[in-house]
Design a protein around this motif. Sequence first.
Motif, PDB file in Angstrom:
ATOM      1  N   ASP A  88       0.383  -1.206  -0.226  1.00  0.00           N
ATOM      2  CA  ASP A  88      -0.358   0.116   0.173  1.00  0.00           C
ATOM      3  C   ASP A  88       0.823   1.547   0.409  1.00  0.00           C
ATOM      4  OD1 ASP A  88       0.489   0.679   3.025  1.00  0.00           O
ATOM      5  OD2 ASP A  88      -0.455  -0.785   3.208  1.00  0.00           O
ATOM      6  N   LEU A  89       0.026   2.561  -0.182  1.00  0.00           N
ATOM      7  CA  LEU A  89       1.201   3.534   0.351  1.00  0.00           C
ATOM      8  C   LEU A  89       0.869   4.633   0.684  1.00  0.00           C
ATOM      9  CD1 LEU A  89      -0.613   4.603  -3.914  1.00  0.00           C
ATOM     10  CD2 LEU A  89       1.665   2.989  -3.145  1.00  0.00           C
ATOM     11  N   LYS A  90      -0.122   3.730   1.615  1.00  0.00           N
ATOM     12  CA  LYS A  90       0.392   4.599   3.482  1.00  0.00           C
ATOM     13  C   LYS A  90       1.808   5.383   3.816  1.00  0.00           C
ATOM     14  CE  LYS A  90      -2.138   3.999   7.963  1.00  0.00           C
ATOM     15  NZ  LYS A  90      -1.941   3.333   9.030  1.00  0.00           N
ATOM     16  N   ILE A  92       4.437   5.680   2.861  1.00  0.00           N
ATOM     17  CA  ILE A  92       5.744   6.540   1.613  1.00  0.00           C
ATOM     18  C   ILE A  92       4.787   7.822   1.654  1.00  0.00           C
ATOM     19  CG2 ILE A  92       4.394   5.808  -0.474  1.00  0.00           C
ATOM     20  CD1 ILE A  92       7.661   6.635  -1.691  1.00  0.00           C
ATOM     21  N   ALA A  93       3.048   7.835   2.057  1.00  0.00           N
ATOM     22  CA  ALA A  93       2.462   9.292   1.698  1.00  0.00           C
ATOM     23  C   ALA A  93       2.731   9.828   3.056  1.00  0.00           C
ATOM     24  CB  ALA A  93       1.424   8.760   1.364  1.00  0.00           C
ATOM     25  N   GLU A  94       3.185   8.858   4.508  1.00  0.00           N
ATOM     26  CA  GLU A  94       3.167   9.595   5.733  1.00  0.00           C
ATOM     27  C   GLU A  94       4.394   9.604   5.318  1.00  0.00           C
ATOM     28  OE1 GLU A  94       2.587   6.256   8.499  1.00  0.00           O
ATOM     29  OE2 GLU A  94       0.557   6.850   8.500  1.00  0.00           O
ATOM     30  N   LYS A  95       5.060   9.629   4.946  1.00  0.00           N
ATOM     31  CA  LYS A  95       7.136  10.205   5.609  1.00  0.00           C
ATOM     32  C   LYS A  95       7.142  11.658   4.388  1.00  0.00           C
ATOM     33  CE  LYS A  95      11.648  10.037   5.448  1.00  0.00           C
ATOM     34  NZ  LYS A  95      11.957  10.252   6.982  1.00  0.00           N
ATOM     35  N   LEU A 117      -2.384  11.504  -1.463  1.00  0.00           N
ATOM     36  CA  LEU A 117      -2.595  11.167  -0.289  1.00  0.00           C
ATOM     37  C   LEU A 117      -2.033  11.337   0.655  1.00  0.00           C
ATOM     38  CD1 LEU A 117      -4.112   8.042   0.654  1.00  0.00           C
ATOM     39  CD2 LEU A 117      -1.668   6.689   0.998  1.00  0.00           C
ATOM     40  N   ASN A 118      -2.910  11.514   2.354  1.00  0.00           N
ATOM     41  CA  ASN A 118      -2.288  12.258   3.128  1.00  0.00           C
ATOM     42  C   ASN A 118      -2.389  13.927   2.424  1.00  0.00           C
ATOM     43  OD1 ASN A 118      -3.218   9.940   3.964  1.00  0.00           O
ATOM     44  ND2 ASN A 118      -0.868   9.673   5.036  1.00  0.00           N
TER      45      ASN A 118
END
Length: 156
Positions: A88-90, A92-95, A117-118
Amino acid sequence: MEYLVVSDTHGRIEKVIKYARSRNFAGIIHAGDYYRDGIALGAELGIPVFAVHGNCDGVWNGIEEELLELNGIKIFLTHGHLYYVKHDLKQIAEKAAQLKVDLAVFGHSHVPIFTELNGVRLLNPGSPERPREEQRGSLAVLKMEAKSFTADLIYL
């Protein structure tokens, strides 16, 4: 201003060179697997290269992540394997959100995507020679104008 964005070339850059010669790119952004392909592309095309290594680059002391600022756009460049982008991309989006960048560029999954995302845009150009989930290989063109940008996914 346009940048050629590629990843996961795995030693096969012929299609990328053929495509790039038809355009006037300001530079190349290579998201790993194989780092040396990014360097070879820059030498062949005579343009600057921003590149990181990926999980298939072997053991070396190269750059795994880089923060760039191009035309006022803040970019986080990584291969993506450290953020489990195949699942998922969660992460990398958070970083990318933590780094306060406008765009995260990555590879690893061989699946092209341009999404948000985010509050951060994410760009994976896919793979020109080893595509997954797509019929054809791919790369991306990052188009920038005065602190705004968009990306086109190009299928070869």
